[in-house]
Scaffold this motif. Structure first.
Motif, PDB file in Angstrom:
ATOM      1  N   ARG A  87       2.845  10.926 -16.901  1.00 45.12           N
ATOM      2  CA  ARG A  87       1.891  11.392 -17.905  1.00 45.12           C
ATOM      3  C   ARG A  87       2.457  12.595 -18.655  1.00 45.12           C
ATOM      4  O   ARG A  87       2.330  12.710 -19.875  1.00 45.12           O
ATOM      5  CB  ARG A  87       0.572  11.740 -17.236  1.00 45.12           C
ATOM      6  CG  ARG A  87      -0.563  11.982 -18.222  1.00 45.12           C
ATOM      7  CD  ARG A  87      -1.872  12.263 -17.507  1.00 45.12           C
ATOM      8  NE  ARG A  87      -2.282  11.123 -16.691  1.00 45.12           N
ATOM      9  CZ  ARG A  87      -2.251  11.093 -15.357  1.00 45.12           C
ATOM     10  NH1 ARG A  87      -1.836  12.152 -14.683  1.00 45.12           N
ATOM     11  NH2 ARG A  87      -2.649  10.017 -14.704  1.00 45.12           N
ATOM     12  N   LYS A 140       2.254   1.573  -3.471  1.00 40.18           N
ATOM     13  CA  LYS A 140       1.218   2.005  -4.400  1.00 40.18           C
ATOM     14  C   LYS A 140       0.984   3.504  -4.291  1.00 40.18           C
ATOM     15  O   LYS A 140       0.842   4.201  -5.320  1.00 40.18           O
ATOM     16  CB  LYS A 140      -0.069   1.242  -4.103  1.00 40.18           C
ATOM     17  CG  LYS A 140      -1.154   1.446  -5.132  1.00 40.18           C
ATOM     18  CD  LYS A 140      -2.353   0.564  -4.835  1.00 40.18           C
ATOM     19  CE  LYS A 140      -3.432   0.757  -5.900  1.00 40.18           C
ATOM     20  NZ  LYS A 140      -4.620  -0.095  -5.627  1.00 40.18           N
ATOM     21  N   LYS A 141       0.941   4.008  -3.059  1.00 39.64           N
ATOM     22  CA  LYS A 141       0.807   5.461  -2.890  1.00 39.64           C
ATOM     23  C   LYS A 141       2.010   6.187  -3.490  1.00 39.64           C
ATOM     24  O   LYS A 141       1.865   7.250  -4.109  1.00 39.64           O
ATOM     25  CB  LYS A 141       0.680   5.791  -1.406  1.00 39.64           C
ATOM     26  CG  LYS A 141      -0.613   5.290  -0.776  1.00 39.64           C
ATOM     27  CD  LYS A 141      -0.665   5.654   0.708  1.00 39.64           C
ATOM     28  CE  LYS A 141      -1.960   5.158   1.338  1.00 39.64           C
ATOM     29  NZ  LYS A 141      -2.017   5.479   2.798  1.00 39.64           N
ATOM     30  N   HIS A 142       3.181   5.582  -3.340  1.00 38.93           N
ATOM     31  CA  HIS A 142       4.388   6.199  -3.898  1.00 38.93           C
ATOM     32  C   HIS A 142       4.327   6.233  -5.424  1.00 38.93           C
ATOM     33  O   HIS A 142       4.711   7.235  -6.052  1.00 38.93           O
ATOM     34  CB  HIS A 142       5.608   5.411  -3.423  1.00 38.93           C
ATOM     35  CG  HIS A 142       6.913   6.101  -3.683  1.00 38.93           C
ATOM     36  ND1 HIS A 142       7.249   7.317  -3.118  1.00 38.93           N
ATOM     37  CD2 HIS A 142       7.960   5.744  -4.463  1.00 38.93           C
ATOM     38  CE1 HIS A 142       8.452   7.674  -3.543  1.00 38.93           C
ATOM     39  NE2 HIS A 142       8.907   6.735  -4.359  1.00 38.93           N
ATOM     40  N   VAL A 143       3.852   5.118  -6.028  1.00 38.95           N
ATOM     41  CA  VAL A 143       3.728   5.073  -7.493  1.00 38.95           C
ATOM     42  C   VAL A 143       2.674   6.060  -7.974  1.00 38.95           C
ATOM     43  O   VAL A 143       2.840   6.713  -9.014  1.00 38.95           O
ATOM     44  CB  VAL A 143       3.395   3.633  -7.938  1.00 38.95           C
ATOM     45  CG1 VAL A 143       3.034   3.601  -9.406  1.00 38.95           C
ATOM     46  CG2 VAL A 143       4.572   2.708  -7.675  1.00 38.95           C
ATOM     47  N   GLU A 144       1.571   6.169  -7.240  1.00 40.45           N
ATOM     48  CA  GLU A 144       0.531   7.124  -7.621  1.00 40.45           C
ATOM     49  C   GLU A 144       1.077   8.546  -7.663  1.00 40.45           C
ATOM     50  O   GLU A 144       0.668   9.355  -8.501  1.00 40.45           O
ATOM     51  CB  GLU A 144      -0.635   7.040  -6.634  1.00 40.45           C
ATOM     52  CG  GLU A 144      -1.441   5.765  -6.727  1.00 40.45           C
ATOM     53  CD  GLU A 144      -2.245   5.691  -8.000  1.00 40.45           C
ATOM     54  OE1 GLU A 144      -2.496   6.747  -8.594  1.00 40.45           O
ATOM     55  OE2 GLU A 144      -2.607   4.571  -8.409  1.00 40.45           O
ATOM     56  N   SER A 145       2.003   8.829  -6.792  1.00 45.47           N
ATOM     57  CA  SER A 145       2.587  10.171  -6.802  1.00 45.47           C
ATOM     58  C   SER A 145       3.428  10.427  -8.047  1.00 45.47           C
ATOM     59  O   SER A 145       3.633  11.589  -8.429  1.00 45.47           O
ATOM     60  CB  SER A 145       3.443  10.368  -5.546  1.00 45.47           C
ATOM     61  OG  SER A 145       4.556   9.471  -5.545  1.00 45.47           O
ATOM     62  N   TYR A 146       3.925   9.343  -8.711  1.00 42.85           N
ATOM     63  CA  TYR A 146       4.733   9.508  -9.923  1.00 42.85           C
ATOM     64  C   TYR A 146       3.902   9.555 -11.197  1.00 42.85           C
ATOM     65  O   TYR A 146       4.431   9.898 -12.253  1.00 42.85           O
ATOM     66  CB  TYR A 146       5.745   8.361 -10.041  1.00 42.85           C
ATOM     67  CG  TYR A 146       6.977   8.540  -9.183  1.00 42.85           C
ATOM     68  CD1 TYR A 146       7.965   9.443  -9.532  1.00 42.85           C
ATOM     69  CD2 TYR A 146       7.124   7.801  -8.010  1.00 42.85           C
ATOM     70  CE1 TYR A 146       9.088   9.594  -8.737  1.00 42.85           C
ATOM     71  CE2 TYR A 146       8.237   7.949  -7.207  1.00 42.85           C
ATOM     72  CZ  TYR A 146       9.223   8.858  -7.569  1.00 42.85           C
ATOM     73  OH  TYR A 146      10.321   9.013  -6.786  1.00 42.85           O
ATOM     74  N   LYS A 147       2.627   9.187 -11.140  1.00 41.22           N
ATOM     75  CA  LYS A 147       1.807   9.128 -12.348  1.00 41.22           C
ATOM     76  C   LYS A 147       1.697  10.463 -13.072  1.00 41.22           C
ATOM     77  O   LYS A 147       1.805  10.512 -14.301  1.00 41.22           O
ATOM     78  CB  LYS A 147       0.426   8.580 -12.008  1.00 41.22           C
ATOM     79  CG  LYS A 147       0.381   7.067 -11.918  1.00 41.22           C
ATOM     80  CD  LYS A 147      -1.042   6.561 -11.806  1.00 41.22           C
ATOM     81  CE  LYS A 147      -1.061   5.037 -11.823  1.00 41.22           C
ATOM     82  NZ  LYS A 147      -2.427   4.502 -11.738  1.00 41.22           N
ATOM     83  N   PRO A 148       1.464  11.562 -12.392  1.00 44.20           N
ATOM     84  CA  PRO A 148       1.424  12.845 -13.134  1.00 44.20           C
ATOM     85  C   PRO A 148       2.709  13.141 -13.883  1.00 44.20           C
ATOM     86  O   PRO A 148       2.686  13.634 -15.016  1.00 44.20           O
ATOM     87  CB  PRO A 148       1.146  13.866 -12.028  1.00 44.20           C
ATOM     88  CG  PRO A 148       0.488  13.092 -10.932  1.00 44.20           C
ATOM     89  CD  PRO A 148       1.120  11.748 -10.978  1.00 44.20           C
ATOM     90  N   LYS A 196       0.820  -1.204   0.000  1.00 44.37           N
ATOM     91  CA  LYS A 196       0.000   0.000   0.000  1.00 44.37           C
ATOM     92  C   LYS A 196       0.856   1.257   0.000  1.00 44.37           C
ATOM     93  O   LYS A 196       0.567   2.238  -0.708  1.00 44.37           O
ATOM     94  CB  LYS A 196      -0.927  -0.007   1.206  1.00 44.37           C
ATOM     95  CG  LYS A 196      -2.022  -1.072   1.136  1.00 44.37           C
ATOM     96  CD  LYS A 196      -2.922  -1.020   2.354  1.00 44.37           C
ATOM     97  CE  LYS A 196      -4.032  -2.066   2.257  1.00 44.37           C
ATOM     98  NZ  LYS A 196      -4.917  -2.042   3.448  1.00 44.37           N
TER      99      LYS A 196
END
Length: 597
Positions: A182, A171-179, A168
């Motif tokens: 993109r 996952k939060k760390h990866v979500e921070s890299y998505k922008p 978890k």
């Protein structure tokens, strides 16, 4: 005294008689009991261990010994008499009727049998006691293993919970890299589009400069006129249009910009069976109605029922297949066809909204229609992809348009429609130069002959027509199909060959100079054949079938090979520039590329 003696003797004899009778009765009772015991033993079915193979006759001996020890000599004598007389006979009859063939064991034998059963019971008890001890040890061992595995389970559960917690957090760390990813992806796509834009713009400028140099070199070239010998007798096949100062003259000589390669080796393979499916990818969610290959590069344009067209880059060896470079939206109905400009800088599309649109093919964002113009007009539209909007609409057709084709000079565009006409548009004056009227049903396809002014149309009235695009005159008609014609195409090799297909799947090969009868016929039915395409050498023909197969036909001998792909009915097919691969698209929105070995 004598009387008393006689009375005494009588009493003595009576007592002896009574003793004899009692002994006799006792013997009879014992014999009956022995017989009944034998019967009971037979009824309970003794085991094999209880049956004595040879039992001596010990009953009479037992009685004799008993009487002798008791001192009953006369009784013994009577027993002997009776035993060998009526008692022996009665015993034999009783045993025969009650239990035939069974020996009566004596007490010793019975005791031995009981002793054996006791020993066996003791042995069984010892065995069961041993089994109980073993089961107890196994139970203790199982309990220890249970405790061990319970501890292991607890440890694994704790490890699982720890991993879930770490997952978890990751996952939060990866979500921070998505922008950021993109943004990088958008930058990469923008750079790729700019690269394609620069390359296409460079080619367009180079072609324009070459055309200008050719015009300066030949300033006095004019188009020669064609006189009709029987002009007074033939009915008119075109609509007269007043001349416009901006109208472009049809060129007299060969194509000035980007001439097709007519010499050299186009196909390195010799047999049609050498094709195999290289790769496939989904280009649209809805069916693809038409595909067209860029005249210079490995790019493919697709027109779909989802009201959009897309430009795909096909890289060699299947690397990054299906990379979309451009997409255009603006038609209000399904797209039916698309065609590249000869210099590769424009793209024309036809649609069910009765329009034909031509686009400057430059890389950029998604293209949309000009919102200031109505999307339902009977017109042909010109798209400027650099500005991302429709810049020109050419009015004309009254019903859905089925296809279009550029003249080899790039100055003219031909379109066909369900209104039973074909039109020739001038790209310079932006108007309709000719309206060709001859067919009695929908005109389903239109095609210019390379390096010529000849135009070929295929109609649902089961005929083909060859036109002189300069005058709008039908110079030949081809009759032979028994079903509506779906498509027709010229051979690009200049060998005066053309092919056509119909709704029954029949493919005809024609000699342009002999329109009376087809030179060859190929049956690809019974389902419709939707499109035909020649290879650059003109030696091979590809047929798109509604049965989901692409048929590759050798023009010389008619040898046919079917290529079955993963998709549904095939709507469009084309060869690459070298004739080494075949690209097809169909109703499932999937593009399949077949490579030759």
């Amino acid at each position: 005294m004598e009387e008393r003696a006689d009375n005494g003797n009588k009493e003595l004899f009576s007592e002896e008689e009574e003793d004899r009778r009692s002994v006799k009765e006792e013997c009879e009772e014992e014999m009956k009991e022995a017989a009944l015991c034998a019967v009971s033993i037979r009824t309970f079915t003794p085991s094999k261990q209880q049956i004595v193979p040879k039992t001596p006759e010990a009953v009479d001996d037992f009685l004799r010994n008993f009487l002798r020890r008791a001192g009953l000599i006369r009784t013994l004598n009577v027993f002997e008499h009776e035993w060998y007389g009526s008692a022996q006979k009665l015993l034999s009859e009783t045993v025969r009727t009650a239990w035939t063939g069974v020996f009566i064991p004596d007490a010793l034998t019975h005791r031995q049998l009981l002793q054996r059963e006791l020993e066996m019971a003791c042995m069984e008890t010892d065995r069961l006691r041993h089994d109980v001890l073993v089961a107890g040890e196994s139970l203790v061992r199982t309990q220890r293993e249970r405790d061990f595995h319970r501890l292991q389970h607890r440890r694994v559960a704790e490890e699982k919970n720890r991993l879930i917690k770490d997952f978890k957090q990751l996952k939060k760390h990866v979500e921070s890299y998505k922008p950021v990813l993109r943004q990088l992806e958008d930058k990469y796509q923008e750079a790729l589009r700019q690269k394609t834009l620069i390359t296409l713009e460079k080619d367009r400028v180079q072609n324009a400069s070459d055309a200008k140099l050719n015009e300066e070199k030949f300033p006095n070239l004019k188009e020669s006129t064609i006189k009709r010998s029987d002009g007074g007798n033939k009915p008119p096949t075109k609509s007269a249009v007043a001349r416009n100062p901006k109208d472009t003259e049809f060129p007299v000589r060969s194509r000035l910009v980007n001439p097709p390669r007519t010499h050299g080796t186009f196909e390195k393979w010799k047999s049609t069976i050498s094709f195999r499916l290289s790769y496939s990818f989904r280009a649209h969610k809805l069916p693809i109605s038409c595909i067209d290959l860029h005249p210079q590069k490995g790019m493919l344009a697709t027109a779909s029922d989802d009201r959009s067209w897309r430009l795909w880059e096909l890289l060699p060896n299947g690397e990054k297949v299906g990379q979309m470079v451009l997409t255009g939206e603006g038609h209000s109905d399904w797209l039916s066809g698309c065609s590249f400009h000869p210099d590769g800088a424009k793209l024309a599309t036809t649609s069910g909204d009765c329009t034909v649109r031509s686009s400057l093919c430059r890389a950029g964002d998604k293209l949309e229609d000009n919102p200031t113009q109505s999307s339902f007009c009977l017109q042909v539209r010109l798209w400027d992809l650099s500005r991302g909007r429709c810049v020109l609409s050419l009015l004309g057709h009254g019903q859905p348009t089925w296809g279009c084709s550029f003249h080899w000079s790039g100055h003219f565009l031909a379109s066909c429609s369900a209104d039973r006409t074909a039109k020739v548009w001038d790209m310079n004056s932006q108007r309709c130069r000719l309206t060709l009227r001859r067919h009695s049903a929908s005109v389903n396809s239109v095609c210019f002959l390379p390096l010529s002014h000849l135009l070929l149309t295929a109609s649902a009235d089961k005929t083909l027509a060859k036109w002189d695009a300069r005058q709008g005159v039908c110079i030949a008609s081809f009759h032979g199909h028994q079903q509506p014609c779906k498509h027709a195409a010229f051979s690009p090799a200049g060998n005066a060959m053309l092919a056509s297909c119909d709704a029954r799947g029949i493919v005809h090969l024609w000699d342009v100079r002999k329109p009376a009868l087809p030179t060859a016929t190929v049956d690809a039915g019974p389902l419709p054949a939707n499109q035909v395409a020649f290879s650059p050498s003109g030696k091979t023909l590809a047929v798109a079938g509604s049965d989901g197969a692409v048929r590759v036909v050798q023009v010389d001998n008619g040898l046919t090979t079917s290529l079955l792909g993963p998709g549904d009915g095939v709507q469009s097919v084309t060869f690459d520039h070298e004739g080494e691969t075949v690209t097809s698209a169909g109703k499932d929105g999937v593009i399949s590329v077949w490579a030759g070995k």
